[in-house]
Design a protein around this motif. Structure first.
Motif, PDB file in Angstrom:
ATOM      1  N   PRO A 183       0.509  -1.878   0.258  1.00  0.00           N
ATOM      2  CA  PRO A 183       0.243   0.191   0.333  1.00  0.00           C
ATOM      3  C   PRO A 183       0.907   1.011  -0.059  1.00  0.00           C
ATOM      4  N   GLY A 184      -0.128   2.254  -0.457  1.00  0.00           N
ATOM      5  CA  GLY A 184       0.577   3.318  -0.215  1.00  0.00           C
ATOM      6  C   GLY A 184       0.894   4.412   0.718  1.00  0.00           C
ATOM      7  N   GLY A 185       2.750   4.718   1.006  1.00  0.00           N
ATOM      8  CA  GLY A 185       2.771   5.079   2.733  1.00  0.00           C
ATOM      9  C   GLY A 185       3.861   4.303   2.960  1.00  0.00           C
ATOM     10  N   SER A 186       4.065   2.644   2.889  1.00  0.00           N
ATOM     11  CA  SER A 186       4.957   1.454   3.325  1.00  0.00           C
ATOM     12  C   SER A 186       5.957   1.321   2.268  1.00  0.00           C
ATOM     13  N   THR A 187       7.104   0.880   3.415  1.00  0.00           N
ATOM     14  CA  THR A 187       8.046   0.699   3.262  1.00  0.00           C
ATOM     15  C   THR A 187       8.529  -1.030   2.182  1.00  0.00           C
ATOM     16  N   LEU A 188       9.514  -1.067   2.019  1.00  0.00           N
ATOM     17  CA  LEU A 188       9.751  -2.778   1.502  1.00  0.00           C
ATOM     18  C   LEU A 188      11.479  -2.550   1.945  1.00  0.00           C
ATOM     19  N   LEU A 189      11.412  -3.188   2.866  1.00  0.00           N
ATOM     20  CA  LEU A 189      13.014  -2.973   3.217  1.00  0.00           C
ATOM     21  C   LEU A 189      13.793  -5.290   3.104  1.00  0.00           C
ATOM     22  N   PHE A 190      14.393  -4.509   2.200  1.00  0.00           N
ATOM     23  CA  PHE A 190      15.334  -6.064   1.405  1.00  0.00           C
ATOM     24  C   PHE A 190      16.359  -5.883   2.332  1.00  0.00           C
ATOM     25  N   TYR A 191      17.755  -7.117   2.451  1.00  0.00           N
ATOM     26  CA  TYR A 191      18.912  -6.916   2.956  1.00  0.00           C
ATOM     27  C   TYR A 191      19.428  -8.072   3.263  1.00  0.00           C
ATOM     28  N   THR A 192      20.896  -8.565   3.166  1.00  0.00           N
ATOM     29  CA  THR A 192      22.021  -9.518   3.274  1.00  0.00           C
ATOM     30  C   THR A 192      21.654 -10.146   4.466  1.00  0.00           C
ATOM     31  N   ASP A 193      22.543 -11.480   5.051  1.00  0.00           N
ATOM     32  CA  ASP A 193      22.298 -11.888   5.968  1.00  0.00           C
ATOM     33  C   ASP A 193      23.843 -10.981   6.551  1.00  0.00           C
ATOM     34  N   GLY A 194      24.168 -10.549   6.513  1.00  0.00           N
ATOM     35  CA  GLY A 194      25.118  -9.735   7.055  1.00  0.00           C
ATOM     36  C   GLY A 194      24.370  -8.998   8.137  1.00  0.00           C
ATOM     37  N   ILE A 195      22.970  -8.316   8.048  1.00  0.00           N
ATOM     38  CA  ILE A 195      22.430  -8.157   8.674  1.00  0.00           C
ATOM     39  C   ILE A 195      21.337  -9.159   9.826  1.00  0.00           C
ATOM     40  N   THR A 196      21.396 -10.046   9.856  1.00  0.00           N
ATOM     41  CA  THR A 196      20.137 -11.157  10.369  1.00  0.00           C
ATOM     42  C   THR A 196      21.115 -12.406  10.780  1.00  0.00           C
ATOM     43  N   GLU A 197      22.852 -12.070  11.017  1.00  0.00           N
ATOM     44  CA  GLU A 197      23.759 -12.656  11.494  1.00  0.00           C
ATOM     45  C   GLU A 197      24.678 -11.974  12.525  1.00  0.00           C
ATOM     46  N   ALA A 198      24.330 -10.750  12.710  1.00  0.00           N
ATOM     47  CA  ALA A 198      25.117 -10.038  12.885  1.00  0.00           C
ATOM     48  C   ALA A 198      24.874 -10.076  15.149  1.00  0.00           C
ATOM     49  N   ARG A 199      25.868 -10.253  15.079  1.00  0.00           N
ATOM     50  CA  ARG A 199      25.743 -10.552  17.166  1.00  0.00           C
ATOM     51  C   ARG A 199      26.188  -9.763  17.890  1.00  0.00           C
ATOM     52  N   ASP A 200      25.258  -9.821  19.452  1.00  0.00           N
ATOM     53  CA  ASP A 200      26.252  -8.162  20.328  1.00  0.00           C
ATOM     54  C   ASP A 200      27.304  -9.659  21.278  1.00  0.00           C
ATOM     55  N   ALA A 201      27.682  -9.085  22.386  1.00  0.00           N
ATOM     56  CA  ALA A 201      28.789  -9.317  22.977  1.00  0.00           C
ATOM     57  C   ALA A 201      28.406 -10.947  23.994  1.00  0.00           C
ATOM     58  N   GLN A 202      27.489 -11.361  24.007  1.00  0.00           N
ATOM     59  CA  GLN A 202      26.303 -11.965  24.269  1.00  0.00           C
ATOM     60  C   GLN A 202      26.282 -13.823  23.183  1.00  0.00           C
ATOM     61  N   GLY A 203      26.121 -13.225  21.839  1.00  0.00           N
ATOM     62  CA  GLY A 203      26.171 -13.994  20.940  1.00  0.00           C
ATOM     63  C   GLY A 203      24.268 -13.528  20.334  1.00  0.00           C
ATOM     64  N   VAL A 204      23.131 -13.045  20.979  1.00  0.00           N
ATOM     65  CA  VAL A 204      22.300 -12.220  20.372  1.00  0.00           C
ATOM     66  C   VAL A 204      22.610 -12.167  18.663  1.00  0.00           C
ATOM     67  N   PHE A 205      21.674 -12.748  18.196  1.00  0.00           N
ATOM     68  CA  PHE A 205      21.384 -12.643  16.620  1.00  0.00           C
ATOM     69  C   PHE A 205      20.852 -11.233  16.895  1.00  0.00           C
ATOM     70  N   TYR A 206      21.593 -10.104  15.770  1.00  0.00           N
ATOM     71  CA  TYR A 206      20.548  -9.289  15.377  1.00  0.00           C
ATOM     72  C   TYR A 206      19.002  -9.502  14.465  1.00  0.00           C
ATOM     73  N   ASP A 207      17.888  -9.153  15.330  1.00  0.00           N
ATOM     74  CA  ASP A 207      16.764  -9.610  13.957  1.00  0.00           C
ATOM     75  C   ASP A 207      16.140  -8.213  14.328  1.00  0.00           C
ATOM     76  N   PRO A 208      16.045  -7.644  12.805  1.00  0.00           N
ATOM     77  CA  PRO A 208      15.378  -6.585  12.155  1.00  0.00           C
ATOM     78  C   PRO A 208      13.614  -6.796  11.983  1.00  0.00           C
ATOM     79  N   ALA A 209      13.496  -7.297  12.100  1.00  0.00           N
ATOM     80  CA  ALA A 209      11.653  -7.275  12.454  1.00  0.00           C
ATOM     81  C   ALA A 209      10.830  -7.263  13.187  1.00  0.00           C
TER      82      ALA A 209
END
Length: 425
Positions: free
Chosen positions: A340-366
């Protein structure tokens, strides 16, 4: 969905409830939380200092360190008996300056070290002693060596700068940044290399206006180096041609599959057996308010609505990545979603979803983007990249390619740069 413009009077906020400001990461304030765990901006603890601030302090210290060594050497020599010498400090000062300073400051540091030795030995009346002459010759020799090292380092820096320019030009040629507006849609794209000195890798994106609507591809080639770049060029080139001629999105995917199969047959060894590319292809027909997707083993795109809601666009049936057709025959099936109008589609590679913090938690963009409002695709990418850097503490381990496509609403201006980013209550 509510119009985002109705929230313009609300207080600005960011991903996960914190205030969002664009780059750099150091402007983030307060605690960041992912998966319920509090952490500071470097992922190591709430009171930790951001990595870029520590880097600036280190650089400032290095700039003054040679002077401090010379001053410290003079104080040490004056405060100790004649049998003690500060020669190690005087010789180390120009060596420290050599790789970090331009030529003139390095020469001045070397001269200052020599003059400090001469002044001290004249002051205590020991200039003509053998040990004093040896000390002076040592400082002179090391000073000359420091100047030589400085010239070698500077030549290497110039060569590296040339390589960077060439690599950046190659990146623009192989994966060019798309225009900000294509087929009535707002486009934003970013390539974030894990290595600050690298400009090109195996992630890719391409957007094209075709007779069938706006078509795009976002993908990630297995592996690194020149072979991955070669595969990126093959995928992007095949997509450019197929997007114009194939009547269906499934046909575009099959053309990419055949192009990679030809490339795999040309290679030898491991790459001939295991080369593949994860990719998601999209088609946005004109005036229909929908998007069609074919997903070949790639992270699912996100659809961000104007009121802050979010959908994960999952395929009905998961398929193998491109280039793995020999392992099985799964026909591609495009799945259609509303856009719909006013919305945004977001595409990304696994460099986003496989990013981890100091405790090993994966990044969750959603989870991080849900219920956040943005004035356009550029702001979405700014927020996402900044939040990933906060999550990882600046320790990015994989390249990231991101593409955001916005469909303007009926009453929405073409660009809304002055609207603050707000979060729905």
């Amino acid at each position: 969905m509510a119009d985002a413009d109705s929230h313009c009077g609300a207080a600005p906020a960011s991903l996960g409830g914190e205030r969002y400001r664009p780059h750099p990461v150091r402007t983030w304030a307060g605690e960041q939380t992912v998966a319920g765990n509090g952490r500071g901006s470097d992922g190591a603890g709430g009171g930790a200092e951001p990595a870029d601030r520590r880097g600036r302090k280190s650089r400032r210290f290095v700039r003054v360190l040679p002077v401090l060594m010379i001053v410290g050497g003079v104080v040490y020599d004056e405060a100790t008996p004649p049998d003690f010498t500060a020669a190690p400090l005087f010789t180390a000062a120009p060596l420290v300056a050599a790789p970090f300073f331009p030529l003139l400051p390095t020469v001045l540091i070397a001269v200052a070290s020599v003059l400090a030795v001469v002044g001290l030995r004249i002051g205590d009346g020991t200039m003509l002693r053998v040990l004093s002459v040896t000390e002076l010759l040592t400082v002179l020799t090391v000073g000359a060596l420091a100047v030589f090292i400085n010239r070698v380092v500077r030549r290497g820096d110039r060569r590296l700068a040339t390589v960077r320019v060439i690599a950046e030009a190659a990146q623009r040629a192989v994966v060019p940044t798309p225009p900000e507006r294509i087929g009535g849609l707002q486009i934003a794209a970013r390539y974030e290399a894990a290595d600050a000195d690298a400009f090109i890798g195996g992630d890719l994106f391409a957007v094209q206006d075709t007779p069938y609507g706006v078509r795009l591809v976002v993908g990630d080639v297995r592996g690194k180096g020149l072979e991955a770049v070669e595969a990126v060029a093959i995928v992007v080139g095949a997509f450019r041609e197929a997007a114009e001629t194939e009547s269906t999105l499934e046909g575009v995917a099959q053309r990419l599959e055949r192009a990679l199969a030809r490339e795999g047959a040309r290679r030898d060894g491991l790459d001939a057996l295991e080369g593949f590319t994860t990719a998601v292809l999209a088609e946005i027909p004109r005036g229909e308010g929908v998007v069609r997707l074919v997903n070949r083993g790639h992270p699912e795109p996100l659809l961000l609505y104007a009121d802050g809601e979010l959908d994960v666009l999952e395929p009905e049936e998961f398929a193998l990545p491109l280039g793995m057709g020999d392992l099985g025959d799964w026909p591609d099936r495009a799945r259609e979603f509303t856009f719909p109008g006013g919305s945004t589609l977001l595409f990304y590679t696994d460099g986003i979803t496989e990013a981890r913090d100091a405790q090993g938690v994966f990044y969750d963009p959603a989870a991080r983007l849900r219920l956040s409002l943005f004035p356009g695709p550029e702001a979405v990418l700014d927020a996402l990249i900044s939040d990933v850097r906060v999550h990882t503490g600046g320790k990015q381990t994989d390249d990231m390619a991101l593409l955001a496509v916005g469909r303007p609403g009926e009453r929405q201006p073409e660009r809304r740069r002055t609207v603050e980013i707000v979060k729905r209550p």
